[in-house]
Structures are given as C-alpha cells and as structure tokens.
Scaffold this active site. Structure first.
Site, PDB file in Angstrom:
ATOM      1  N   GLU A 261      -0.959  12.702  18.309  1.00 52.04           N
ATOM      2  CA  GLU A 261      -2.112  13.602  18.570  1.00 52.04           C
ATOM      3  C   GLU A 261      -2.853  13.182  19.810  1.00 52.04           C
ATOM      4  OE1 GLU A 261      -3.794  13.612  14.690  1.00 52.04           O
ATOM      5  OE2 GLU A 261      -3.557  15.959  14.672  1.00 52.04           O
TER       6      GLU A 261
ATOM      7  N   GLU B 131       2.114  12.893   8.269  1.00 51.72           N
ATOM      8  CA  GLU B 131       1.059  13.236   7.149  1.00 51.72           C
ATOM      9  C   GLU B 131       1.725  14.181   6.309  1.00 51.72           C
ATOM     10  OE1 GLU B 131       1.042  13.350  10.742  1.00 51.72           O
ATOM     11  OE2 GLU B 131      -1.070  12.967  11.287  1.00 51.72           O
TER      12      GLU B 131
HETATM   13  N1  COA Z   1      -3.448   2.834   8.534  1.00 48.50           N
HETATM   14  C1  COA Z   1      -3.727   1.638   8.056  1.00 48.50           C
HETATM   15  N2  COA Z   1      -3.056   0.677   8.210  1.00 48.50           N
HETATM   16  C2  COA Z   1      -1.775   0.579   8.932  1.00 48.50           C
HETATM   17  C3  COA Z   1      -1.242   1.960   9.406  1.00 48.50           C
HETATM   18  C4  COA Z   1      -2.002   2.972   9.184  1.00 48.50           C
HETATM   19  N3  COA Z   1      -1.902   4.264   9.586  1.00 48.50           N
HETATM   20  N4  COA Z   1      -0.088   1.553  10.185  1.00 48.50           N
HETATM   21  C5  COA Z   1       0.152   0.433   9.897  1.00 48.50           C
HETATM   22  N5  COA Z   1      -0.870  -0.076   9.340  1.00 48.50           N
HETATM   23  C6  COA Z   1      -0.976  -1.456   8.901  1.00 48.50           C
HETATM   24  C7  COA Z   1       0.037  -1.798   8.025  1.00 48.50           C
HETATM   25  O1  COA Z   1      -0.724  -1.609   6.467  1.00 48.50           O
HETATM   26  C8  COA Z   1       0.117  -3.477   8.002  1.00 48.50           C
HETATM   27  O2  COA Z   1      -1.141  -4.049   7.750  1.00 48.50           O
HETATM   28  P1  COA Z   1      -1.069  -5.498   6.849  1.00 48.50           P
HETATM   29  O3  COA Z   1      -0.498  -6.521   7.567  1.00 48.50           O
HETATM   30  O4  COA Z   1      -2.546  -5.755   6.472  1.00 48.50           O
HETATM   31  O5  COA Z   1      -0.117  -5.113   5.557  1.00 48.50           O
HETATM   32  C9  COA Z   1       0.222  -3.748   9.720  1.00 48.50           C
HETATM   33  O6  COA Z   1      -0.498  -2.335   9.933  1.00 48.50           O
HETATM   34  C10 COA Z   1       1.472  -3.593  10.130  1.00 48.50           C
HETATM   35  O7  COA Z   1       2.287  -2.496   9.515  1.00 48.50           O
HETATM   36  P2  COA Z   1       3.616  -2.666   8.836  1.00 48.50           P
HETATM   37  O8  COA Z   1       3.498  -1.496   7.976  1.00 48.50           O
HETATM   38  O9  COA Z   1       3.652  -3.953   8.148  1.00 48.50           O
HETATM   39  O10 COA Z   1       4.560  -2.665   9.883  1.00 48.50           O
HETATM   40  P3  COA Z   1       6.305  -2.270   9.844  1.00 48.50           P
HETATM   41  O11 COA Z   1       7.035  -2.565  11.118  1.00 48.50           O
HETATM   42  O12 COA Z   1       6.801  -2.685   8.564  1.00 48.50           O
HETATM   43  O13 COA Z   1       6.090  -0.465   9.697  1.00 48.50           O
HETATM   44  C11 COA Z   1       5.064   1.841  10.044  1.00 48.50           C
HETATM   45  C12 COA Z   1       5.426   0.315  10.786  1.00 48.50           C
HETATM   46  C13 COA Z   1       4.616   2.425  11.497  1.00 48.50           C
HETATM   47  C14 COA Z   1       6.388   2.403  10.055  1.00 48.50           C
HETATM   48  C15 COA Z   1       4.278   1.614   9.194  1.00 48.50           C
HETATM   49  O14 COA Z   1       3.137   0.872   9.171  1.00 48.50           O
HETATM   50  C16 COA Z   1       3.754   3.068   8.736  1.00 48.50           C
HETATM   51  O15 COA Z   1       4.631   3.797   8.167  1.00 48.50           O
HETATM   52  N6  COA Z   1       2.624   3.092   8.874  1.00 48.50           N
HETATM   53  C17 COA Z   1       1.822   4.411   8.533  1.00 48.50           C
HETATM   54  C18 COA Z   1       1.832   5.416   9.544  1.00 48.50           C
HETATM   55  C19 COA Z   1       1.299   6.888   9.148  1.00 48.50           C
HETATM   56  O16 COA Z   1       1.864   7.322   8.075  1.00 48.50           O
HETATM   57  N7  COA Z   1       0.519   7.416  10.228  1.00 48.50           N
HETATM   58  C20 COA Z   1      -0.129   8.721   9.653  1.00 48.50           C
HETATM   59  C21 COA Z   1      -1.450   8.425   9.043  1.00 48.50           C
HETATM   60  S1  COA Z   1      -2.319   9.796   8.750  1.00 48.50           S
END
Ligand code: COA
Length: 270
Positions: A116, A136
């Site tokens: 966004e 989402e």
């Molecule tokens: N909110 C809170 N924390 C988040 C986040 C989010 N939207 N996206 C990533 N993080 C955090 C992870 O929890 C992790 O924290 P930790 O080390 O304390 O566990 C850190 O960022 C690194 O992310 P990680 O998931 O370990 O990296 P990855 O390379 O394995 O995966 C993503 C990357 C982007 C695929 C995955 O983090 C993800 O799916 N994030 C959520 C994205 C999302 O749904 N966004 C919309 C939110 S409404």
C-alpha cells in the site's frame, strides 16, 4: 529493546529526500510509532523548499516493508483496528496527495501495508528481486490502508482482484507487465535509477508539477465532467504562474532564434 534508534531515517541527496523505514530485523513491518515517524518525515520533506522529490525505501537487503505488525494486530479490537486503518490511510495517502512527486524504491518484499505504501507513491522503481502481495486474505483479513482503492486506481479492477482475493505474491517482472511499475533495476543500481527518475522530475517547475499531479489524482475520484472542470481550473491557476509564463516565453525565444538563423545563414567559411 530499541531505544533512541530512529524508526525512519531521512537523508538528503541534492533535491531528493530519501526516507528509509528502519526496522530491518522485522522486515520493516509497521508499528504505530514507525507510521507516526513516517508521517512526520513526510510532512517535514513536503515543507522543505530544497526538497523537490520524496522517495521511500526499506532498510536491509530483504524487504521494502512486510506490512502491518501482525504481532500487534492480533491484540486489537474492532474499534482499535478501525483507528489503526485511518492512521495508516492518513500517513500513506499523504504521499499520494502531497504537492511533490513521490517514488517508492522497492528493494525486496512489498507486502500488505508495504505494498500500500508503494502504491501510494506516484512512481514505483523496483529492484529485480522485489515482490508484491496483499497476503491479508490468507489471514482472513483485507487491506485497510488504502490498498483496495489504490490498487484499482493503479492497476485496474481485474488485476487488483487478482492480488487482493488470491493473496498470491508476484515478482517485480510480473508486476512490470501489470503496468504499475515505472522502472526495474538490479539491486546494486536501484538507487542510481531512483536518482535519475528524481532528477527528471526535479528539473521541472515545481508548481506545474504540483498542479498536474493534483489534476491526475482527481481523475479516479470525479466524474469526467467534474474532472475536466477541475483540470481547466488547475490549468488556469498554473498558467498565471511566473514559471508557466517563462516556459512558454523561452520556447518562443528558441523558435525565433532558429527562424533568424534560417533567414540569415552565417556566411560560408572560405
Ligand atoms: N509483522 C510482524 N513481524 C513480521 C512481519 C509482520 N508483518 N513480517 C515479518 N516479520 C518478522 C518475523 O516474525 C521475523 O521475526 P522474528 O525473527 O522475531 O521471528 C522477522 O520479521 C523476519 O521474518 P521471517 O518470517 O523470519 O523471514 P522469512 O524470510 O522466513 O519470511 C516473509 C519472509 C515476508 C515471507 C514472512 O515474514 C511473512 O510472511 N511475513 C508476513 C507478511 C504479511 O502477511 N504481511 C501482511 C500483514 S497484514
């Protein structure tokens, strides 16, 4: 524990103000504090006369921004979520609405609120390793920081539905084909390309850019007749500015100089 670490870094590069989300360990996921810092930095950049273009990016090699902080979202009730969405819309849409051109320098994941944020900017310059999604729906929620409205305006209803209703992630190359990416660059050239886009925008009269941006933004909000009235009014306001008078005058002076050169050719050198 993060104390005194700015959540958004602001750096000046000539007339370009670069705002960097600074929470790389959480893939620049938004907290309310980071959102408030971003909003304050946007206001500051808009108010700064030396700044002609504003760009936003994420710190670290992996993410532009991975969206709203899910850990925090989990604890919100409906009213708090509503207020959170209004705060997000206000901050992000200030880039869409502000008087200066804005560029999203997307250096990795642009997910949810991160996507966004990118869509709220006038231009998206993306690294070849960037990717975009609205995840989402996979959490049984939906975009709430302007995503449904901006996606339709920027990529059309069919493409926006593909993103919002599938939750699928698309590569920067796929998104370039969807038409909402201005330029693609390799990660090491990304800032160079952003600077070049910014230099083009900064070269023009800022008032003309502001008036044109305002008229373009109204196109998706107004019926055609009202949009045309608005455009004509913006045109007239801009036309009365010194910049517009100078731009038109300079064109005529160049034309006159070419005409004179044609009718009085320089004598051939022996
Ligand atoms: N909110 C809170 N924390 C988040 C986040 C989010 N939207 N996206 C990533 N993080 C955090 C992870 O929890 C992790 O924290 P930790 O080390 O304390 O566990 C850190 O960022 C690194 O992310 P990680 O998931 O370990 O990296 P990855 O390379 O394995 O995966 C993503 C990357 C982007 C695929 C995955 O983090 C993800 O799916 N994030 C959520 C994205 C999302 O749904 N966004 C919309 C939110 S409404």
């Amino acid at each position: 524990m993060r104390t005194n670490v700015p959540l958004v870094l602001a750096t000046q590069h000539g007339s370009l103000r670069l705002l960097t989300l600074n929470r790389a360990d959480k893939l620049n996921a938004f907290t309310p504090e980071m959102l408030a810092s971003l909003a304050a930095e946007i206001d500051e950049a808009v108010a700064d006369a030396a700044t002609r273009v504003i760009a936003v990016t994420g710190s670290g090699a992996k993410a532009f921004a991975a969206g709203n902080d899910i850990e925090r979202l989990v604890s919100l009730d409906g009213v708090a979520a509503y207020r959170d969405m209004l705060a997000g819309q206000r901050a992000l849409l200030s880039l869409h609405d502000c008087a200066k051109p804005t560029i999203a320098m997307v250096n990795g994941y642009a997910l949810g609120g991160g996507f966004e944020l990118a869509l709220a900017c006038d231009f998206i310059v993306a690294s070849t390793n960037a990717s975009f999604a609205f995840p989402e729906i996979t959490l049984n929620t939906m975009p709430g920081w302007g995503g449904t409205q901006l996606a339709v305006a920027k990529m059309g209803l069919a493409c926006a539905k593909r993103f919002v209703l599938s939750g699928n992630r698309f590569t920067a190359q796929e998104c370039e084909a969807f038409g909402f990416i201005h330029e693609l660059a390799s990660p090491d050239k990304l800032f160079e390309v952003v600077q070049s886009v910014a230099a083009t925008l900064a070269a023009y009269d800022p008032f003309a850019v502001e008036m044109a941006k305002r008229a373009l933004n109204r196109a998706s909000e107004l019926p055609l007749s009202a949009g045309l009235d608005f455009e004509a009014a913006q045109y007239a306001v801009n036309f009365s500015s010194e910049g517009a008078r100078a731009g038109l005058r300079q064109f005529m002076e160049r034309k006159q100089a070419r005409r004179s050169a044609r009718s009085n050719p320089a004598p051939a050198t022996p």
